[in-house]
Design an enzyme around this catalytic site. Structure first.
Site, mmCIF file in Angstrom:
data_model
loop_
_atom_site.group_PDB
_atom_site.id
_atom_site.type_symbol
_atom_site.label_atom_id
_atom_site.label_comp_id
_atom_site.label_asym_id
_atom_site.label_seq_id
_atom_site.Cartn_x
_atom_site.Cartn_y
_atom_site.Cartn_z
ATOM 1 N N LYS A 166 1.188 -0.983 -0.191
ATOM 2 C CA LYS A 166 0.184 0.288 0.089
ATOM 3 C C LYS A 166 1.388 1.293 -0.285
ATOM 4 C CE LYS A 166 -4.706 1.281 2.305
ATOM 5 N NZ LYS A 166 -4.726 1.292 1.401
HETATM 6 C C1 LIG Z 1 -6.329 0.115 -4.030
HETATM 7 C C2 LIG Z 1 -7.083 -0.698 -3.139
HETATM 8 N N1 LIG Z 1 -7.557 -1.995 -3.555
HETATM 9 C C3 LIG Z 1 -8.501 -2.774 -2.707
HETATM 10 C C4 LIG Z 1 -8.572 -2.212 -1.483
HETATM 11 C C5 LIG Z 1 -8.998 -2.666 -0.201
HETATM 12 O O1 LIG Z 1 -8.354 -3.088 0.646
HETATM 13 P P1 LIG Z 1 -8.915 -3.306 2.184
HETATM 14 O O2 LIG Z 1 -10.422 -4.541 2.686
HETATM 15 O O3 LIG Z 1 -8.095 -4.185 2.847
HETATM 16 O O4 LIG Z 1 -8.780 -1.625 3.168
HETATM 17 C C6 LIG Z 1 -8.073 -0.598 -0.806
HETATM 18 C C7 LIG Z 1 -8.206 -0.024 0.328
HETATM 19 O O5 LIG Z 1 -7.190 0.689 1.336
HETATM 20 C C8 LIG Z 1 -7.117 -0.059 -1.651
HETATM 21 O O6 LIG Z 1 -6.586 0.978 -1.748
#
Ligand SMILES: Cc1ncc(COP(=O)(O)O)c(C=O)c1O
Length: 378
Positions: A166
């Site tokens: 991330k």
């Molecule tokens: C690009 C992306 N994909 C998927 C997600 C979903 O991830 P999560 O369920 O861990 O928040 C996020 C959430 O922040 C994201 O930024």
């Protein structure tokens, strides 16, 4: 009560943030304008939700351990040294949220980043800093039926900017897609991989229903491995008895799926009712989606005892709040639900912390000293 969305966090002496080992008033948190991560996006973060359960008078932080494992992975990929273990991070989070005294749904944003004030793009031989803030948060995107458009922007590839991490800079990719979607009159973007397979939304994973089967793209399709995605996969299998398959999804499958929804910490579980001007299924929110929405909201609010492992209570019950002393000067927060009751928070503003405990300190080696912040109040 000041509206926390109207007043920037940097102007909130009444709110507490965590920066480089210390809990400090938000208006005293400063980073230099030459900070590496600001110029180059060289930071990794998490987004975590807390759900207020008014009946239990408790705020539940959702799946902290999984979020912090992912933060550690992101930092390994980007050569960022995190001075905190997963358990340390959980402790800091609970303490931060507790100090802010939220009695409403909230969002927590930990951020580990390259802090040097230098010119020169790289990950190595730079200093790493860590910060965390928390703010009240309602819905991030609509949950009553999204209209989505397939983006002309392709999802970043693992060999460009790895989506499994991330990474702050990667969100420029998301911003292009989201902006295009909004400007074209959609609510959200669905991004394809360079090969043209369905990847994910701008900040959400995607699920499609075909008959009794729930399908979602696998990790190799340049997705962030969402905590909510994994949660929904488990709930769909265990609680609703559906088959859940991770498999490559073609673009046109989006047009013929019976149901589609997006998942994410921010998005929660957001039904999609239209894609590229074609109705999804009947064009109304489908029954499997509706069942999962209901289940998810029960789980995150602590209404399903069998999933309590996923929740970290912040206050230990309302009585705990009243008796632990931590909120002595934050009483106004608790009493009126206002996070901006300035009078009560003067202690924050002048740096004297409400509970009198010493804030957590990072040593030069990066490890946190025995801090007392939080521990004393458990
Ligand atoms: C690009 C992306 N994909 C998927 C997600 C979903 O991830 P999560 O369920 O861990 O928040 C996020 C959430 O922040 C994201 O930024």
């Amino acid at each position: 009560m000041p509206d926390s969305t109207a007043i920037p966090l940097s102007q909130r002496p009444d709110m507490t943030v965590f920066l480089n080992g210390e809990f400090i008033p938000a208006d005293q948190a400063r980073v230099g304008i030459m900070t590496h991560a600001l110029s180059y996006g060289t930071g990794c973060f998490e987004g975590i939700r807390g759900y207020w359960n008014p009946k239990a008078e408790e705020l539940y932080l959702f799946r902290l351990r999984e979020h912090y494992k992912r933060l550690h992975d992101s930092c390994r990929i980007t050569n960022i040294t995190l001075p905190y273990t997963v358990d340390d991070l959980i402790e800091i989070t609970v303490e931060l949220v507790r100090r802010n005294g939220f009695r409403e749904n909230c969002y927590v944003r930990p951020f580990a980043y390259k802090s040097d004030e230098i010119i020169g793009v790289r990950f190595n031989d730079l200093v790493d800093h860590f910060t965390m803030f928390s703010v009240p948060l309602g819905d991030y995107i609509a949950t009553d039926g999204l209209r989505c458009g397939v983006s002309s922007w392709r999802r970043v590839d693992d060999n460009m900017i790895p989506a499994r991490a991330k990474i702050a800079g990667a969100y420029v990719n998301s911003a292009f897609a989201k902006t295009e979607a909004l400007q074209n009159g959609f609510d959200e973007a669905i991004m394809l991989t360079a090969e043209g397979h369905v990847s994910e939304g701008s900040a959400e994973n995607i699920f499609l229903r075909f008959g009794d089967e729930l399908v979602t793209p696998p990790p190799s399709e340049n997705i962030l491995l969402g905590v909510t995605r994994e949660t929904i996969m488990r709930l769909a299998q265990r609680e609703l008895g559906h088959v859940v398959r991770e498999r490559v999804v073609d673009r046109t499958e989006l047009y013929v799926a019976d149901e589609v929804f997006l998942t994410g910490t921010g998005a929660q579980l957001a039904p999609v009712v239209e894609i590229d001007h074609r109705p999804v299924g009947s064009g109304a929110i489908g029954s499997m989606t509706a069942d999962l929405v209901r289940l998810y909201h029960e789980v995150v609010r602590g209404q399903r005892a069998e999933y309590s492992d996923w929740l970290t209570p912040v206050y230990g019950g309302a009585q705990g709040m009243a008796t632990n002393g931590a909120h002595a000067t934050n009483g106004a927060h608790a009493a009126n639900g206002a996070n901006g009751a300035n009078g009560a928070n003067g202690a924050h503003a002048n740096g004297a912390h409400a509970n009198g405990t010493k804030p957590a300190k990072a040593t030069s080696g990066g490890r946190r000293e025995e801090a007392g912040a939080g521990r004393a109040k458990k």
